[in-house]
Design an enzyme around this catalytic site. Structure first.
Site, mmCIF file in Angstrom:
data_model
loop_
_atom_site.group_PDB
_atom_site.id
_atom_site.type_symbol
_atom_site.label_atom_id
_atom_site.label_comp_id
_atom_site.label_asym_id
_atom_site.label_seq_id
_atom_site.Cartn_x
_atom_site.Cartn_y
_atom_site.Cartn_z
ATOM 1 N N CYS A 173 0.830 -1.195 0.000
ATOM 2 C CA CYS A 173 0.000 0.000 0.000
ATOM 3 C C CYS A 173 0.869 1.252 0.000
ATOM 4 O O CYS A 173 1.550 1.550 0.967
ATOM 5 C CB CYS A 173 -0.925 0.012 1.213
ATOM 6 S SG CYS A 173 -2.219 1.224 1.085
ATOM 7 N N LEU A 174 0.843 1.964 -1.119
ATOM 8 C CA LEU A 174 1.715 3.131 -1.256
ATOM 9 C C LEU A 174 1.050 4.363 -0.650
ATOM 10 O O LEU A 174 -0.133 4.539 -0.787
ATOM 11 C CB LEU A 174 1.994 3.392 -2.736
ATOM 12 C CG LEU A 174 2.690 2.245 -3.452
ATOM 13 C CD1 LEU A 174 2.618 2.443 -4.957
ATOM 14 C CD2 LEU A 174 4.131 2.144 -3.008
#
Lengths: 104, 117
Positions: A103-104
């Site tokens: 998850c950026l």
């Protein structure tokens, strides 16, 4: 409440129920409205189809945009619905999905 | 010069993590609006097969993960015809749009960076 990991995500998405969602949301002081539910159900459908949660905030926005259009498919709207460090993480937690990988 | 990334997946899914890592990298690059495509060749075409059932080994279905690629902005999923024939891949996952290619070299030449893990 089904068992959860140290970040509050359900270990098994199958054990989710709307009541579970209400309870997880209340921990973040979020009262679920119709606007929340449509995104929660969209995320659960996305997960059922792709066997993954959107792996980045931008992809969350894109998926919502594809389903509901520009008015809802934007980060400000989603951050207001799911306030916190990451709207997609908060939304996935409430939707009973695993923490988005990568998850950026 | 704009960089363009091609990730090559040439091993069957589930045996090791290399393909999954390539997919994560491709999704990450796409999240930053970089031009990205994936090429499946050799045993890698097994990624595209329909009716995968990896739940028994507690894994997620890679072809179902891949079906999100176009939504995420991945330009194309390439597969070379010779590998598709060799692995008798008549039926791919219906939700995948696969561009069948003859020459791998020709596709690779369209990218500045070709990544093989």
């Amino acid at each position: 409440m089904p068992s959860r990991n140290n970040e509050g995500f359900l270990k098994d998405p199958m054990l989710w129920s709307p009541a579970v969602a209400e309870q997880i949301a209340s921990e973040s002081d979020i009262a679920l409205t119709e606007a929340h539910w449509e995104v929660i159900h969209m995320l659960r459908d996305f997960y059922a189809e792709h066997e993954m949660a959107p792996p980045a905030a931008r992809f969350f926005v894109k998926a919502v945009k594809q389903e509901f259009g520009d008015e809802k498919g934007n980060s400000i709207y989603l951050m207001q619905l799911f306030p916190g460090t990451s709207a997609v993480k908060v939304a996935c937690r409430i939707a009973g999905l695993p923490r988005p990988t990568n998850c950026l | 010069m704009t960089r363009r990334y091609l990730f090559v997946i040439d091993r069957a899914p589930y045996g090791d993590w290399s393909g999954r890592e390539a997919l994560d990298m491709a999704f990450s690059a796409a999240a930053f609006d970089q031009p990205v495509a994936l090429l499946f060749t050799g045993a890698g075409v097994q990624w595209l097969r329909d009716q995968q059932q990896p739940a028994a080994i507690e894994q997620k279905t890679v072809s179902r993960n891949l079906s999100a690629a176009s939504l995420f902005g991945i330009e194309a999923l390439y597969a070379d015809q010779a590998s598709l024939d060799r692995f008798k891949l008549a039926q791919s996952e219906p939700s995948l749009e696969i561009s069948t290619i003859g020459s791998i070299r020709e596709v690779e030449n369209q990218f500045t960076d070709v990544v093989r893990l």
